[in-house]
Design a protein around this motif. Structure first.
Motif, mmCIF file in Angstrom:
data_model
loop_
_atom_site.group_PDB
_atom_site.id
_atom_site.type_symbol
_atom_site.label_atom_id
_atom_site.label_comp_id
_atom_site.label_asym_id
_atom_site.label_seq_id
_atom_site.Cartn_x
_atom_site.Cartn_y
_atom_site.Cartn_z
ATOM 1 N N VAL A 1 39.050 6.909 -31.709
ATOM 2 C CA VAL A 1 37.894 6.601 -30.990
ATOM 3 C C VAL A 1 36.830 7.428 -32.143
ATOM 4 N N ARG A 2 37.216 8.326 -32.407
ATOM 5 C CA ARG A 2 36.265 9.152 -33.386
ATOM 6 C C ARG A 2 36.913 10.510 -34.120
ATOM 7 N N LEU A 3 36.256 10.436 -35.373
ATOM 8 C CA LEU A 3 36.983 11.756 -36.222
ATOM 9 C C LEU A 3 35.719 12.663 -36.108
ATOM 10 N N PHE A 4 35.951 14.043 -35.889
ATOM 11 C CA PHE A 4 34.443 14.819 -35.722
ATOM 12 C C PHE A 4 34.936 16.249 -36.506
ATOM 13 N N GLN B 1 38.908 2.776 -45.476
ATOM 14 C CA GLN B 1 39.754 1.852 -45.275
ATOM 15 C C GLN B 1 40.182 1.510 -43.710
ATOM 16 N N GLN B 2 40.109 2.517 -43.007
ATOM 17 C CA GLN B 2 40.249 1.935 -41.421
ATOM 18 C C GLN B 2 38.784 1.729 -40.518
ATOM 19 N N ARG B 3 37.989 1.723 -41.260
ATOM 20 C CA ARG B 3 36.365 1.831 -40.863
ATOM 21 C C ARG B 3 36.460 2.572 -39.427
ATOM 22 N N LEU B 4 36.465 3.854 -39.619
ATOM 23 C CA LEU B 4 36.677 4.729 -38.522
ATOM 24 C C LEU B 4 34.943 5.302 -38.155
ATOM 25 N N ASP B 5 34.822 5.849 -36.939
ATOM 26 C CA ASP B 5 33.578 6.695 -36.697
ATOM 27 C C ASP B 5 34.068 8.015 -37.040
ATOM 28 N N ALA B 6 33.462 8.406 -38.344
ATOM 29 C CA ALA B 6 33.531 9.826 -38.811
ATOM 30 C C ALA B 6 32.435 10.546 -38.715
ATOM 31 N N VAL B 7 32.281 11.435 -37.922
ATOM 32 C CA VAL B 7 31.013 12.267 -37.552
ATOM 33 C C VAL B 7 31.095 13.766 -38.109
ATOM 34 N N VAL B 8 30.168 14.078 -38.914
ATOM 35 C CA VAL B 8 29.806 15.339 -39.409
ATOM 36 C C VAL B 8 28.969 16.228 -38.330
ATOM 37 N N GLN C 1 28.606 14.238 -29.720
ATOM 38 C CA GLN C 1 29.523 13.275 -30.026
ATOM 39 C C GLN C 1 30.861 13.521 -29.973
ATOM 40 N N LEU C 2 31.099 14.868 -30.088
ATOM 41 C CA LEU C 2 32.491 15.380 -29.790
ATOM 42 C C LEU C 2 32.862 15.347 -28.321
ATOM 43 N N HIS C 3 31.940 15.537 -27.487
ATOM 44 C CA HIS C 3 32.033 15.420 -25.877
ATOM 45 C C HIS C 3 31.910 14.095 -25.768
ATOM 46 N N GLU C 4 31.465 13.054 -26.200
ATOM 47 C CA GLU C 4 31.662 11.789 -25.665
ATOM 48 C C GLU C 4 32.986 11.263 -26.314
ATOM 49 N N ALA C 5 33.444 11.747 -27.585
ATOM 50 C CA ALA C 5 34.660 11.198 -28.130
ATOM 51 C C ALA C 5 35.706 11.586 -27.003
ATOM 52 N N ASN C 6 35.816 12.879 -26.483
ATOM 53 C CA ASN C 6 36.787 13.368 -25.647
ATOM 54 C C ASN C 6 36.525 12.620 -24.398
#
Length: 130
Positions: free
Chosen positions: A34-37, A69-76, A113-118
């Motif tokens: 769902v997300r990479l953080f 490639q995976q079209r992931l949600d990647a948040v920094v 965004q990390l909280h939401e991903a959790n």
């Protein structure tokens, strides 16, 4: 199963490679990310200016390719990135810095965004950290 993955370690440490291999296995296993953080020193994995030694795997390039490639949600994490000089074009202009080193597919955003991903994921898996 839905996973959120948080990376706290810089690209040159083994935990960054383990995180990438885990993420690849999640997708290969038919699961969802769902997300990479990227947080703390993990933000360096998103920097376009990271140079790996010739005899080492270029993990930032592998992360970028995997996310694209995976079209992931990647948040920094923006606070961690700013402290470490990882800036997108907007932040480089805002702080009057000479260059940006963060572009697509990465998104700068807050710790929320990390909280939401959790909340969205069945499991939050963290790599690295103190």
């Amino acid at each position: 199963m839905k996973f959120a993955i948080a990376l706290f370690a810089p690209a040159h440490l083994p935990s960054s490679r383990r995180a990438l291999r885990f993420a690849e296995a999640v997708i290969a296993g038919g699961h969802e990310i769902v997300r990479l953080f990227f947080y703390q020193d993990g933000v360096h994995s998103a920097s376009a200016n990271t140079v790996s030694a010739q005899d080492e795997v270029d993990l930032p390039a592998e992360w970028r390719a995997f996310v694209e490639q995976q079209r992931l949600d990647a948040v920094v994490c923006i606070a961690a990135a700013l402290r470490r000089g990882v800036l997108n074009e907007e932040e480089a202009q805002r702080y009057q810095k000479p260059a940006a080193n963060l572009g697509a597919p990465w998104e700068l955003s807050g710790l929320g965004q990390l909280h939401e991903a959790n909340q969205l994921a069945d499991r939050l898996i963290c790599f690295g950290g103190h």
